[in-house]
Scaffold this motif. Structure first.
Motif, short mmCIF file in Angstrom:
data_model
loop_
_atom_site.label_atom_id
_atom_site.label_comp_id
_atom_site.label_asym_id
_atom_site.label_seq_id
_atom_site.Cartn_x
_atom_site.Cartn_y
_atom_site.Cartn_z
N ASN A 261 -10.31 23.27 -0.12
CA ASN A 261 -10.72 22.82 -1.45
C ASN A 261 -10.02 21.50 -1.82
N GLU A 262 -8.72 21.44 -1.55
CA GLU A 262 -7.99 20.20 -1.81
C GLU A 262 -8.48 19.07 -0.92
N ALA A 263 -8.76 19.40 0.36
CA ALA A 263 -9.24 18.38 1.30
C ALA A 263 -10.53 17.75 0.82
N ASN A 264 -11.43 18.57 0.30
CA ASN A 264 -12.71 18.05 -0.20
C ASN A 264 -12.52 17.14 -1.41
N ARG A 265 -11.56 17.50 -2.26
CA ARG A 265 -11.28 16.65 -3.42
C ARG A 265 -10.74 15.29 -2.96
N ARG A 266 -9.86 15.31 -1.98
CA ARG A 266 -9.30 14.06 -1.46
C ARG A 266 -10.39 13.24 -0.76
N TYR A 267 -11.26 13.92 -0.02
CA TYR A 267 -12.35 13.23 0.70
C TYR A 267 -13.27 12.51 -0.28
N VAL B 112 -9.33 14.70 8.03
CA VAL B 112 -10.05 15.42 9.08
C VAL B 112 -9.50 16.83 9.25
N ILE B 113 -10.26 17.66 9.94
CA ILE B 113 -9.81 19.02 10.27
C ILE B 113 -9.30 19.03 11.70
N VAL C 25 0.08 15.91 6.95
CA VAL C 25 -0.45 17.21 7.39
C VAL C 25 -0.47 18.18 6.22
N ILE C 26 -1.60 18.88 6.07
CA ILE C 26 -1.70 20.00 5.13
C ILE C 26 -1.88 21.25 5.96
#
Length: 379
Positions: free
Chosen positions: A42-48, A55-56, A137-138
């Motif tokens: 969810n956080e990654a999508n907000r940052r994207y 990336v994953i 890294v997350i």
């Protein structure tokens, strides 16, 4: 700048390396299914959406629809195939991530053990290399995977966690976020089949996911994070020269002498610390003031007995030395960020008070934002 203040080449190199190093953020939970991977995605999508190059590197959704839906448009670095015992296994491709050099990479399950033949034995070692290349890294982690908690978790759950991670990895993390839901909510999520397949639910509820286990693990996770936050706060206060006491977490100090009331004071301190679930200390001052009574062998023996009781009840002990009892106690309270002090009522005679003053009065003047409890002496 004096020669004494000048950095050594090694110290300078360490500072440069720290500046280049990527930022590590960990989503910490107390059990599978609390929502760590979902929160990370969810956080990654907000940052994207804000334009971050993210990336994953490795995400394990466990075929949970809610988690899969969060992957969205995020770029996935293909995994590396490793042949082991005649089977093709998939692991994160660390070299490919470094070559791609994104701003941020998602790496699920930090405590994972890699397949033999991988570049590193443990995934946190892969993460360390990625961070050293300046990539943020997350990641995710359950608290039961911390090495120092392994025996405690076994005592609570009866389950030996095989995959552990050195505590230093978490201590060095730049940011930790607790993903928390109540044990009741987690059990409901489990019963809906949102954590494991429905045919595994009954067995899980009878073992690891018993409510008592979940309550205990949840408290461990919250305490672990509170300790990390406390350390960060103390570091900030030291860096900025802040001497005031910020009452973020309770800490209790019991002040004792060789008098008979020491046992009573220690027990009161133990109860108070248990109520607040906090660290507590028992301290005594060996006074060097010219008017102070001489310190004798029997005094030392008595104090040792009191300190033994304090340690048995979970306190840290300290024997301080100084000309001013109140001064030494106030200094110790400031260093340890004490919020509550317990002292016994003064046993000094009128003459002693005239010559040396009142320790309690002086202590009240020298401590700021600290509650002081004066306990009547035993008769």
């Amino acid at each position: 700048m004096s020669e004494k203040d000048r950095l050594t080449p090694e110290e300078a190199l360490e500072i440069v390396n720290d500046q280049k190093r990527g930022h590590l953020k960990i989503f910490l939970g107390y059990a599978p299914g609390v929502g760590k991977t979902y929160s990370m995605l969810n956080e990654a999508n907000r940052r994207y959406k804000r334009g971050k190059d993210i990336v994953i590197g490795y995400v394990e959704s466990h075929q949970r629809a809610e988690t899969d839906s969060q992957i969205g448009s995020l770029e996935i670095i293909p995994r590396r195939n490793i042949l082991y015992n005649g089977m093709s296994m998939e692991e994160m491709d660390t070299d490919a991530i470094i070559e791609r050099s994104p701003q941020v990479v998602l790496v699920d399950e930090l405590a994972h053990t890699n397949v033999p033949g991988s570049k590193y034995a443990k995934r946190y070692e892969d993460v360390e290399e990625i961070l050293n290349h300046g990539i943020d890294v997350i990641s995710t982690l359950n608290v039961q995977h911390l090495e120092s908690l392994n025996d405690m978790v076994y005592d609570i759950t009866g389950i030996k966690v095989r995959e552990t991670i050195p505590d230093i990895v978490v201590e060095k993390a730049d940011e930790i976020v607790v993903v928390d839901i109540t044990p009741d909510a987690l059990q409901k999520r489990l019963k809906r089949g949102s954590v494991y397949k429905l045919d595994k639910v009954d067995q899980a509820l009878k073992n690891f996911f018993r409510k008592g286990n979940l309550n205990a693990l949840r408290e461990i996770a919250l305490r672990q994070t509170a300790e990390e936050v406390d350390e960060d706060m103390l570091e900030y206060m030291n860096e900025h020269g802040i001497k005031d006491n910020w009452q973020v977490a309770e800490k209790v100090l019991v002040c004792i002498s060789t008098g008979k009331s020491a046992t009573k004071l220690i027990r009161i301190g133990a109860r108070l610390s248990k109520r607040f679930k906090c660290d507590w200390y028992v301290a005594s001052v060996k006074c060097t003031n010219v008017f102070a009574p001489r310190y004798k062998k029997e005094h030392k023996e008595t104090l040792d007995k009191y300190f033994a009781l304090a340690k048995q009840l979970g306190a840290e002990t300290a024997e301080l030395i100084g000309e001013s009892i109140s001064g030494e106690l106030a200094k110790f309270a400031q260093e340890k960020h004490i919020t509550q002090i317990i002292v016994g009522h003064s046993a000094r005679t009128t003459l002693e008070t005239f010559l040396r003053g009142s320790t309690i009065t002086r202590l009240l003047k020298k401590t700021k934002n600290i509650a002081v409890y004066v306990i009547p002496n035993d008769k």
